[in-house]
Design an enzyme around this catalytic site. Structure first.
Site, short mmCIF file in Angstrom:
data_model
loop_
_atom_site.label_atom_id
_atom_site.label_comp_id
_atom_site.label_asym_id
_atom_site.label_seq_id
_atom_site.Cartn_x
_atom_site.Cartn_y
_atom_site.Cartn_z
N LYS A 235 0.85 -1.20 0.00
CA LYS A 235 0.00 0.00 0.00
C LYS A 235 0.89 1.25 0.00
O LYS A 235 1.48 1.62 1.01
CB LYS A 235 -0.92 0.05 1.24
CG LYS A 235 -2.05 1.06 0.99
CD LYS A 235 -2.55 1.76 2.21
CE LYS A 235 -1.75 2.91 2.71
NZ LYS A 235 -1.73 4.12 1.85
N GLU B 145 -1.13 7.55 -0.29
CA GLU B 145 -2.18 7.93 -1.25
C GLU B 145 -1.73 9.07 -2.17
O GLU B 145 -2.22 9.22 -3.27
CB GLU B 145 -3.46 8.31 -0.52
CG GLU B 145 -3.29 9.42 0.48
CD GLU B 145 -4.50 9.58 1.39
OE1 GLU B 145 -5.63 9.48 0.89
OE2 GLU B 145 -4.31 9.82 2.59
N CYS C 33 13.96 9.96 6.39
CA CYS C 33 13.92 9.50 7.79
C CYS C 33 15.27 9.65 8.47
O CYS C 33 15.35 9.99 9.64
CB CYS C 33 13.43 8.06 7.87
SG CYS C 33 14.37 6.93 6.85
N GLU D 23 9.85 0.94 10.43
CA GLU D 23 10.97 1.85 10.17
C GLU D 23 10.39 3.25 10.29
O GLU D 23 9.60 3.66 9.46
CB GLU D 23 11.53 1.57 8.77
CG GLU D 23 12.96 2.03 8.63
CD GLU D 23 13.06 3.46 8.17
OE1 GLU D 23 13.16 4.35 9.06
OE2 GLU D 23 13.01 3.70 6.97
N GLU E 297 10.61 15.42 14.78
CA GLU E 297 10.93 15.21 13.37
C GLU E 297 10.12 16.20 12.53
O GLU E 297 8.89 16.15 12.51
CB GLU E 297 10.59 13.78 12.94
CG GLU E 297 10.98 13.51 11.50
CD GLU E 297 10.71 12.07 11.05
OE1 GLU E 297 9.57 11.61 11.20
OE2 GLU E 297 11.64 11.43 10.55
#
Ligand code: NDP
Length: 487
Positions: free
Chosen positions: A170, A173, A279, A245, A380
């Site tokens: 998936k 979107e 990341c 992750e 973050e």
């Protein structure tokens, strides 16, 4: 969507427009699924795993298909890279690198799955021959983010399929276009029906269904830590195998004895590659105080010269942020930094002007005079925002470096290799670099300590994460046990 070997529309017929973040124009319309589509994909994968040929196909045959797919990715290379740039915004040179890396990821796992797996072990009973075999886990839901759409698909599908699992990917979107193209190549390569499905739709519906379904055996997720927590909670129902992750707030540490030209360029590459939507971004720059006055003006001048624009332009060095909403979120962090008393060294604003107004462009931003408790130091941001922290001693640097809830990555710049290694070994992080930042290899494990995740992708560890471990004990001298008197 690609389910059970067929291209299908959403059960409810819903569609979604896909935008180019450089100008927010519609570039495609795709199917937009929900829980019903997830259910359809899960059942197709379940049937393929329980009854189909893929899990028990000889590894060499699975490897052949993976190699064929890798060649097809290479052949589609230029088109795939352009599609990635138009959908995600990253500069074309970065997208080209991602495409090559994705092809090589399939090659790497094609090779690895044909190498020895399992073990024999001696037990203290000479009548027993004992061995360990590795088997696929089953149906794997794989949920990926928008920052590396093609590469994250490869990181998930390559080891998952190599190990013989039936997978449901998936994508985010907002960025499904290269995944759709990848599945065209998968269909073309001739994988058996149901080995891989592409499920399109929002995370809270389609994605959550993958995490929650009792018919799914494992969920692998890459994305933000808050969403990772939800995935883990949803996966608890049937005690799914979970690999996560997640985010980071990684330190890039520059000692006074570093090669300063090298450190300067990598400080910039660490945070501004991929617009900071990475990341492992080196989003905190820890500088030894004695060189800060010399280093920081050079950093500011170099950041001001970064060419920001549409990634399709060959001169572009940094592209737009993924969506308007995400740009607002990043600008919100910049405001928070200012309000909390940090000082903007450069950038600190949305970029406007010809070619920029319609897109989601934020200037490369560096904050100085930060304090460890500030939001811009702890959270973050996932954008082109660098927080500078100063330190005086090696111990001080290590303490500051580890002072967040994250533990994904970290870099050290010094000419003293012993000191560099000492510091890297003290970092509570899964990916570390000395005198470089960001190189990532299909061969090496990727993942985080602390709230940066669970498990590792890539390398041999990445294959392990898609396999069960079974012990088999064979009685070579079957004789009656004699345990019960009356048998
Ligand atoms: P998310 O972590 O929410 O999205 C990652 C993937 O998870 C997408 O496919 C998303 O689907 C899906 N998802 C969302 N909610 C659920 C759910 N409840 N169950 C299952 N799957 C779900 O990232 P966002 O796009 O919302 O970004 C938010 C923040 O996360 C960013 O600002 C950044 O800080 C961080 N992030 C970190 C990444 C990393 O690699 N470390 C990558 C992306 C984001 P969909 O997008 O279709 O809704």
């Amino acid at each position: 969507m690609f389910i059970g070997g067929e291209w299908v529309v959403a059960v409810d017929g819903a569609t979604r427009e896909i935008l180019n973040p450089a100008n927010n124009q519609v570039i495609a319309t795709v199917a937009d699924g929900n829980e019903k589509d997830a259910d359809r994909a899960i059942r197709a994968a379940r049937q393929a795993f329980d009854e189909g040929p893929w899990p028990s196909m000889p590894a060499a045959e699975r490897a052949k298909l993976l190699l064929k797919l890798a060649d097809k990715i290479d052949a589609a290379g230029g088109g795939l890279a352009a599609l990635e740039t138009r959908n995600n915004g990253k500069p074309l040179r970065e997208a080209k690198f991602d495409v090559a890396d994705a092809a090589n990821c399939f090659r790497y796992y094609a090779g690895l799955i044909t190498k020895p797996l399992g073990q024999n072990y001696e037990v203290p009973d000479p009548a027993i021959s004992a061995m360990v075999v590795r088997e696929p886990i089953g149906v794997c839901g794989q949920i990926i983010p928008w920052n590396y759409p093609l590469l994250m698909a490869a990181w998930k599908l390559a080891p998952g399929l190599a190990a013989g699992n039936c997978c449901i990917l998936k994508p985010a979107e907002t960025t499904p276009l290269t995944a759709i193209k990848l599945f065209e190549l998968i269909a073309d390569a001739g994988f058996p029906t149901g080995a891989a499905q592409l499920l399109l739709g929002p995370g809270p519906t389609a994605g959550n269904a993958l995490a929650a379904s009792p018919l799914v055996d494992k969920v692998a997720f890459t994305g933000g830590t808050a969403t990772g927590r939800k995935v883990m909670t949803a996966a608890a129902g049937n005690i799914k195998k979970v690999s996560l992750e997640l985010g980071g707030k990684s330190p890039n540490i520059v000692f006074a004895d570093a090669d300063r030209d090298l450190a300067l360029e990598y400080a910039m590459f660490g945070i501004f590659a991929g617009q900071g939507e990475v990341c492992s971004a080196g989003s905190r720059l820890l500088i030894e105080r004695s060189i800060a006055d010399q280093f920081l003006p050079r950093l500011a001048a170099a950041c001001d010269k970064i060419v920001v624009g549409d990634g399709m332009n060959e001169k572009t060095e940094m592209g737009p942020l993924i969506t308007r909403d995400h740009m607002r979120k990043v600008l919100g962090y910049i405001d928070a930094g200012k309000q909390e008393g940090a000082e903007v060294l450069c950038g600190g604003r949305r970029l406007s002007g010809p070619g920029l107004d319609a897109g989601n462009f934020v200037a490369p931003t560096v904050f100085v005079k930060t304090k460890p408790a500030m939001k811009i130091v702890q959270e973050e941001i996932f954008g082109p925002v660098l927080a500078v922290q100063l330190f005086d001693t090696e111990q001080d640097a290590i303490r500051l470096a580890n002072d967040t809830v994250y533990g994904l990555a970290g870099g050290v710049f010094t000419r003293d290799t012993a000191k560099g290694l000492r510091v890297l070994k003290k970092l509570r992080a899964g990916i570390t670099w000395l005198n470089t930042y960001h190189p990532t290899f299909n061969e090496a494990p990727w993942g985080g300590y602390k709230q940066s995740g669970i498990g590792r992708e890539l390398g041999t560890f990445g294959l392990e994460a898609y396999m069960e471990t079974k012990q088999i004990n064979i009685n070579l001298a079957p004789t009656k046990l004699g345990w019960f008197a009356n048998v």
